[in-house]
Design an enzyme around this catalytic site. Structure first.
Site, PDB file in Angstrom:
ATOM      1  N   ASP A  83       1.094  -1.152  -0.083  1.00  0.00           N
ATOM      2  CA  ASP A  83       0.021   0.096   0.068  1.00  0.00           C
ATOM      3  C   ASP A  83       0.686   1.333  -0.183  1.00  0.00           C
ATOM      4  O   ASP A  83       2.010   0.663   0.511  1.00  0.00           O
ATOM      5  CB  ASP A  83      -0.894  -0.299   1.455  1.00  0.00           C
ATOM      6  N   HIS A 177      -7.410   9.907   4.606  1.00  0.00           N
ATOM      7  CA  HIS A 177      -6.315   9.148   5.692  1.00  0.00           C
ATOM      8  C   HIS A 177      -6.342   9.894   6.820  1.00  0.00           C
ATOM      9  O   HIS A 177      -6.727  11.200   7.493  1.00  0.00           O
ATOM     10  CB  HIS A 177      -5.133   8.662   5.115  1.00  0.00           C
ATOM     11  N   HIS A 205      -9.417   5.301  -0.273  1.00  0.00           N
ATOM     12  CA  HIS A 205      -8.987   5.414   0.502  1.00  0.00           C
ATOM     13  C   HIS A 205      -9.421   6.261   1.941  1.00  0.00           C
ATOM     14  O   HIS A 205     -10.080   6.897   0.996  1.00  0.00           O
ATOM     15  CB  HIS A 205      -7.300   5.349  -0.176  1.00  0.00           C
ATOM     16  N   GLY A 206      -8.838   5.952   2.821  1.00  0.00           N
ATOM     17  CA  GLY A 206      -9.575   7.130   4.034  1.00  0.00           C
ATOM     18  C   GLY A 206     -10.519   6.559   4.650  1.00  0.00           C
ATOM     19  O   GLY A 206     -11.518   7.138   4.706  1.00  0.00           O
ATOM     20  N   SER A 208     -11.663   4.498   6.810  1.00  0.00           N
ATOM     21  CA  SER A 208     -11.815   5.166   8.764  1.00  0.00           C
ATOM     22  C   SER A 208     -12.817   5.782   9.130  1.00  0.00           C
ATOM     23  O   SER A 208     -13.685   5.818   9.825  1.00  0.00           O
ATOM     24  CB  SER A 208     -10.807   5.018   9.344  1.00  0.00           C
ATOM     25  N   ASN A 227      -9.787   0.058   1.306  1.00  0.00           N
ATOM     26  CA  ASN A 227      -9.347   0.852   2.391  1.00  0.00           C
ATOM     27  C   ASN A 227      -9.548   0.788   3.537  1.00  0.00           C
ATOM     28  O   ASN A 227      -9.733   1.833   3.116  1.00  0.00           O
ATOM     29  CB  ASN A 227      -8.308   0.904   1.769  1.00  0.00           C
ATOM     30  N   VAL A 228      -8.956   0.520   5.077  1.00  0.00           N
ATOM     31  CA  VAL A 228      -9.225   0.627   5.977  1.00  0.00           C
ATOM     32  C   VAL A 228      -8.340   0.213   6.903  1.00  0.00           C
ATOM     33  O   VAL A 228      -7.580  -0.649   6.564  1.00  0.00           O
ATOM     34  CB  VAL A 228     -10.289  -0.151   6.324  1.00  0.00           C
TER      35      VAL A 228
END
Length: 290
Positions: A83, A177, A205-206, A208, A227-228
């Site tokens: 990543d 992020h 991405h980001g 979370s 993506n987490v």
């Protein structure tokens, strides 16, 4: 079952209109917890190691070897991904080590240099069957956030994909992020536009910082690889903090890391189920209105 090429997992999710989770590994215990969660859900997962994480450990190979071992022993398909690598040499190392995919992050470069560098990575990795992800439209967070309104342009994205031959594209659509609160508002119309403009899977991405309902909507709009990192890290860290607070004399790190692992696994399982079922749930709701 076990270690599986990233290309196969992402292709299956893309064809089905579902999402697939790609979760960051910080150390062996997070890899074990993520795979435990995937096994509980009965779903595939992608383990990913960032360039920052490799730097923390002093090298890529030790943690990569551990992840490859965990993936190989899993009861569900598990892939290994590099990543946010800005170092092309690290990308080449990941390919040699047996990673199923790599993300070359050239978003910090001028557009023409990003195209040239990404194309070099694709030329090196593709003959070896390694799936390549790239990024266009800088995604905020670590190492300096972009201006709040920055987004990936669909026309530029289409040119980028055609010029590089990349297999998946991480796009800027409103996430950032390292967000500790799940308050990001994604541009769902832009996601749908990018999905229509590009023949390859989109990567968020980001994630979370994105709430469940918004993640589900993003997958329905066209996101595939989700993506987490920060969100799952929070479960691990809170459990470790609680364990140490309960027993101030505790010195055996296996005991408090076990607490972290037990806390992370169910949330990994829940997220994987959310991603896999989002598109099907939306289809069911739409069908029910007809």
């Amino acid at each position: 079952m076990g270690l599986t090429p990233t290309r196969a997992l992402v292709a299956d999710a893309f064809a089905a209109g579902n999402g697939i989770g790609s979760f960051n590994v910080l150390h062996l215990e997070t890899a074990e917890a993520i795979v435990e969660g995937a096994e509980a859900a009965g779903l595939p997962v992608i383990l990913q190691i960032s360039e920052n994480c490799a730097s923390y450990h002093g090298a890529l190979e030790p943690l990569a070897a551990a992840c490859l071992s965990v993936a190989s022993a899993a009861a569900v398909p598990v892939a290994l991904h590099l990543d946010h690598a800005q170092d092309e040499d690290l990308v080449h190392q990941a390919v040699r080590l047996g990673f199923g995919s790599v993300m070359y992050d050239g978003a910090h470069l001028p557009y023409s240099e990003n195209v040239a560098a990404t194309a070099r990575v694709v030329k090196h990795a593709e003959p070896l069957g390694v799936f390549v992800e790239a990024e266009l439209g800088k995604i905020g967070g670590k190492d300096g956030a972009h201006a709040p309104g920055v987004r990936t342009d669909p026309f530029e994205a289409a040119d980028f994909v055609m010029s590089t031959g990349v297999d998946a594209l991480a796009v800027a659509v409103g996430s950032s992020h390292a967000m500790a609160q799940r308050t990001a508002a994604l541009d769902l119309d832009l996601i749908a536009e990018l999905h229509s403009a590009l023949p390859i899977p989109l990567v968020l991405h980001g994630s979370s910082g994105v709430a469940d309902a918004m993640l589900a909507a993003a997958i329905t709009a066209g996101m595939t690889k989700i993506n987490v990192s920060t969100h799952l890290n929070g479960f691990f860290t809170r459990a470790v903090r609680q364990s140490l607070g309960t027993d101030p004399d505790l010195v055996d790190s296996r005991k408090y890391f076990s607490a972290g692992r037990r806390a992370l696994a169910p949330e990994a399982s829940r997220l994987l189920s959310l991603f896999a079922l989002s598109a099907n749930a939306e289809k069911a709701v739409t069908h029910g209105k007809d």
